[in-house]
Write an enzyme that holds these catalytic residues in place. Structure first.
Site, PDB file in Angstrom:
ATOM      1  N   ILE A  13       0.831  -1.207   0.000  1.00  0.00           N
ATOM      2  CA  ILE A  13       0.000   0.000   0.000  1.00  0.00           C
ATOM      3  C   ILE A  13       0.870   1.263   0.000  1.00  0.00           C
ATOM      4  CG2 ILE A  13      -1.709   1.271   1.370  1.00  0.00           C
ATOM      5  CD1 ILE A  13      -2.746  -1.521   2.353  1.00  0.00           C
ATOM      6  N   ASP A  53      13.662   3.009  10.143  1.00  0.00           N
ATOM      7  CA  ASP A  53      13.057   1.818  10.723  1.00  0.00           C
ATOM      8  C   ASP A  53      12.207   2.360  11.859  1.00  0.00           C
ATOM      9  OD1 ASP A  53      12.443  -0.351  12.395  1.00  0.00           O
ATOM     10  OD2 ASP A  53      14.226  -1.445  11.741  1.00  0.00           O
ATOM     11  N   ASN A  77       2.091   4.318   7.577  1.00  0.00           N
ATOM     12  CA  ASN A  77       1.589   3.116   6.894  1.00  0.00           C
ATOM     13  C   ASN A  77       2.323   1.846   7.306  1.00  0.00           C
ATOM     14  OD1 ASN A  77       0.560   1.527   4.384  1.00  0.00           O
ATOM     15  ND2 ASN A  77       2.787   1.564   4.123  1.00  0.00           N
ATOM     16  N   SER A 133      -6.530  -1.275  11.033  1.00  0.00           N
ATOM     17  CA  SER A 133      -7.159  -2.433  10.411  1.00  0.00           C
ATOM     18  C   SER A 133      -8.475  -2.728  11.106  1.00  0.00           C
ATOM     19  CB  SER A 133      -6.261  -3.671  10.535  1.00  0.00           C
ATOM     20  OG  SER A 133      -6.978  -4.826  10.121  1.00  0.00           O
ATOM     21  N   TYR A 148      -1.578  -8.993  16.396  1.00  0.00           N
ATOM     22  CA  TYR A 148      -1.891  -7.987  15.374  1.00  0.00           C
ATOM     23  C   TYR A 148      -3.118  -7.173  15.782  1.00  0.00           C
ATOM     24  CZ  TYR A 148      -2.905  -6.025  10.726  1.00  0.00           C
ATOM     25  OH  TYR A 148      -3.152  -5.172   9.663  1.00  0.00           O
ATOM     26  N   LYS A 152      -3.442  -2.939  16.641  1.00  0.00           N
ATOM     27  CA  LYS A 152      -4.258  -1.972  15.900  1.00  0.00           C
ATOM     28  C   LYS A 152      -5.330  -1.348  16.813  1.00  0.00           C
ATOM     29  CE  LYS A 152      -2.282  -2.477  11.788  1.00  0.00           C
ATOM     30  NZ  LYS A 152      -1.473  -1.405  11.163  1.00  0.00           N
ATOM     31  N   VAL A 181      -6.449  -6.105   1.048  1.00  0.00           N
ATOM     32  CA  VAL A 181      -5.718  -5.603  -0.121  1.00  0.00           C
ATOM     33  C   VAL A 181      -4.658  -6.604  -0.579  1.00  0.00           C
ATOM     34  CG1 VAL A 181      -4.532  -3.592  -1.071  1.00  0.00           C
ATOM     35  CG2 VAL A 181      -5.969  -3.322   0.967  1.00  0.00           C
ATOM     36  N   THR A 183      -1.515  -7.528  -1.211  1.00  0.00           N
ATOM     37  CA  THR A 183      -0.124  -7.164  -0.916  1.00  0.00           C
ATOM     38  C   THR A 183       0.527  -8.409  -0.310  1.00  0.00           C
ATOM     39  OG1 THR A 183      -0.624  -6.513   1.348  1.00  0.00           O
ATOM     40  CG2 THR A 183      -0.790  -4.781  -0.335  1.00  0.00           C
TER      41      THR A 183
HETATM   42  N1  NAP Z   1      -3.062  -5.647   3.068  1.00  0.00           N
HETATM   43  C1  NAP Z   1      -4.178  -5.656   3.809  1.00  0.00           C
HETATM   44  O1  NAP Z   1      -5.149  -6.380   3.483  1.00  0.00           O
HETATM   45  C2  NAP Z   1      -4.282  -4.794   5.042  1.00  0.00           C
HETATM   46  C3  NAP Z   1      -5.490  -4.849   5.761  1.00  0.00           C
HETATM   47  C4  NAP Z   1      -5.631  -4.048   6.897  1.00  0.00           C
HETATM   48  C5  NAP Z   1      -4.607  -3.199   7.278  1.00  0.00           C
HETATM   49  N2  NAP Z   1      -3.433  -3.177   6.579  1.00  0.00           N
HETATM   50  C6  NAP Z   1      -2.386  -2.248   7.050  1.00  0.00           C
HETATM   51  O2  NAP Z   1      -1.913  -1.445   5.986  1.00  0.00           O
HETATM   52  C7  NAP Z   1      -0.519  -1.138   6.171  1.00  0.00           C
HETATM   53  C8  NAP Z   1       0.265  -1.536   4.925  1.00  0.00           C
HETATM   54  O3  NAP Z   1       0.047  -2.922   4.695  1.00  0.00           O
HETATM   55  P1  NAP Z   1       0.540  -3.707   3.393  1.00  0.00           P
HETATM   56  O4  NAP Z   1      -0.523  -4.658   3.052  1.00  0.00           O
HETATM   57  O5  NAP Z   1       1.064  -2.757   2.380  1.00  0.00           O
HETATM   58  O6  NAP Z   1       1.738  -4.550   4.046  1.00  0.00           O
HETATM   59  P2  NAP Z   1       3.088  -5.145   3.403  1.00  0.00           P
HETATM   60  O7  NAP Z   1       2.897  -5.359   1.956  1.00  0.00           O
HETATM   61  O8  NAP Z   1       3.477  -6.276   4.277  1.00  0.00           O
HETATM   62  O9  NAP Z   1       4.115  -3.921   3.599  1.00  0.00           O
HETATM   63  C9  NAP Z   1       4.450  -3.508   4.902  1.00  0.00           C
HETATM   64  C10 NAP Z   1       5.361  -2.310   4.817  1.00  0.00           C
HETATM   65  O10 NAP Z   1       5.721  -1.922   6.158  1.00  0.00           O
HETATM   66  C11 NAP Z   1       7.139  -1.842   6.227  1.00  0.00           C
HETATM   67  N3  NAP Z   1       7.678  -2.081   7.558  1.00  0.00           N
HETATM   68  C12 NAP Z   1       7.517  -3.171   8.337  1.00  0.00           C
HETATM   69  N4  NAP Z   1       8.233  -3.040   9.474  1.00  0.00           N
HETATM   70  C13 NAP Z   1       8.852  -1.829   9.398  1.00  0.00           C
HETATM   71  C14 NAP Z   1       9.732  -1.099  10.250  1.00  0.00           C
HETATM   72  N5  NAP Z   1      10.144  -1.609  11.424  1.00  0.00           N
HETATM   73  N6  NAP Z   1      10.161   0.124   9.861  1.00  0.00           N
HETATM   74  C15 NAP Z   1       9.770   0.651   8.684  1.00  0.00           C
HETATM   75  N7  NAP Z   1       8.964   0.013   7.817  1.00  0.00           N
HETATM   76  C16 NAP Z   1       8.503  -1.218   8.174  1.00  0.00           C
HETATM   77  C17 NAP Z   1       7.638  -2.895   5.240  1.00  0.00           C
HETATM   78  O11 NAP Z   1       9.003  -2.661   4.951  1.00  0.00           O
HETATM   79  P3  NAP Z   1      10.053  -3.890   4.637  1.00  0.00           P
HETATM   80  O12 NAP Z   1       9.912  -4.185   3.167  1.00  0.00           O
HETATM   81  O13 NAP Z   1      11.367  -3.300   5.004  1.00  0.00           O
HETATM   82  O14 NAP Z   1       9.642  -5.056   5.496  1.00  0.00           O
HETATM   83  C18 NAP Z   1       6.685  -2.632   4.077  1.00  0.00           C
HETATM   84  O15 NAP Z   1       7.095  -1.498   3.355  1.00  0.00           O
HETATM   85  C19 NAP Z   1      -0.096  -1.891   7.431  1.00  0.00           C
HETATM   86  O16 NAP Z   1      -0.106  -1.022   8.529  1.00  0.00           O
HETATM   87  C20 NAP Z   1      -1.157  -2.973   7.591  1.00  0.00           C
HETATM   88  O17 NAP Z   1      -1.315  -3.402   8.923  1.00  0.00           O
HETATM   89  C21 NAP Z   1      -3.247  -3.957   5.463  1.00  0.00           C
END
Ligand code: NAP
Length: 226
Positions: A13, A53, A77, A133, A148, A152, A181, A183
């Site tokens: 995202i 980080d 994010n 979330s 998790y 949240k 989403v 991802t």
């Molecule tokens: N996808 C869904 O269905 C969904 C649903 C509800 C909520 N969300 C929320 O939406 C947000 C984005 O989710 P996403 O689906 O895009 O997840 P994702 O594809 O797993 O990406 C997570 C991102 O967070 C970064 N991250 C993790 N730990 C970190 C740290 N310590 N410092 C800096 N960056 C860090 C990761 O970087 P690295 O590449 O370095 O690991 C990556 O860029 C999250 O907060 C998630 O909880 C997602």
């Protein structure tokens, strides 16, 4: 020119936020853990890449000091799901892993918001968005994934507890469920693409009101119960 800061901008995202805001001509501050190996982000061009980080608060503070200019929109994010679901179940909780999830999803996210509040105060739009979330909703839970979910839920309360102070500074806070989403976190069976998700979230962020009591909103504007 409008400007945005995005954490976790290298994939998922966060990457789509960077892509869409850049395509709209915004100044994009894209923060991630390893900017030099963030291939897709680097390929966007015209992006300002930064290393943080979010579990390292000094790295957040150092970036806040480095970006000595107003920012219109801050999007906290970055997030993690935590360990396998059987390690997030009652009777076999992994407490070390639970703390690690809290470091990212709660403390790191909230500290990002704190560190960049002065930038938002100087910006024109003054919008702060956190990626929460629906899994953090107490009213709407099917159980499981306690690490998790609690991270949240706590994030939602931390932002609610801060919203009045932010509103006094003219800052609108938004707490968002992005949908399910496609991802790395959401997996391939998820219901919507990052493009649909971020197109909706950008509209919601643009329309955020300044209020002491923000709603818990989905990417398409539905109000969720806490
Ligand atoms: N996808 C869904 O269905 C969904 C649903 C509800 C909520 N969300 C929320 O939406 C947000 C984005 O989710 P996403 O689906 O895009 O997840 P994702 O594809 O797993 O990406 C997570 C991102 O967070 C970064 N991250 C993790 N730990 C970190 C740290 N310590 N410092 C800096 N960056 C860090 C990761 O970087 P690295 O590449 O370095 O690991 C990556 O860029 C999250 O907060 C998630 O909880 C997602």
């Amino acid at each position: 020119m409008s400007s945005v800061l995005i954490t976790g901008a290298n994939r998922g995202i966060g990457l789509e936020f960077a892509r869409q805001y850049a395509a709209s001509g915004w100044t994009v501050h894209a923060a991630c853990r390893q900017p030099h190996s963030a291939g897709e982000l680097n390929a966007l061009g015209g992006i300002r890449l930064h290393e943080i980080d979010v579990t390292d608060h000094n790295s957040i503070d150092a970036l806040a000091a480095k970006i000595d200019e107003p920012i219109d929109v801050v999007i906290a994010n970055a997030g993690v799901m935590g360990p396998r679901s059987d390690q997030q179940s009652f009777g076999s909780f992994d407490y070390e892993a639970w703390r690690a999830v809290m470091e990212v999803n709660l403390y790191g996210t909230v500290h990002t918001c704190e560190a960049f509040t002065p930038h938002l105060e100087k910006g024109d739009q003054k919008k702060l968005a956190v990626l929460s979330s629906k899994m953090g909703s107490i009213a709407d839970t099917s159980g499981g994934l306690a690490h998790y979910r609690t991270s949240k839920t706590a994030l939602n309360m931390a932002i609610m507890a801060s919203a009045a102070g932010l509103a006094q500074k003219g800052i609108a806070a938004g707490i968002f469920h992005p949908g399910w989403v496609q991802t790395d976190m959401g997996g391939p069976s998820a219901l919507i693409t990052t493009e649909e998700c971020v197109t909706g979230l950008r509209q919601q962020i643009a329309g955020l009101p300044v209020t002491a009591k923000p709603d818990f909103l989905t990417f398409d504007g539905e109000v969720l119960s806490w």
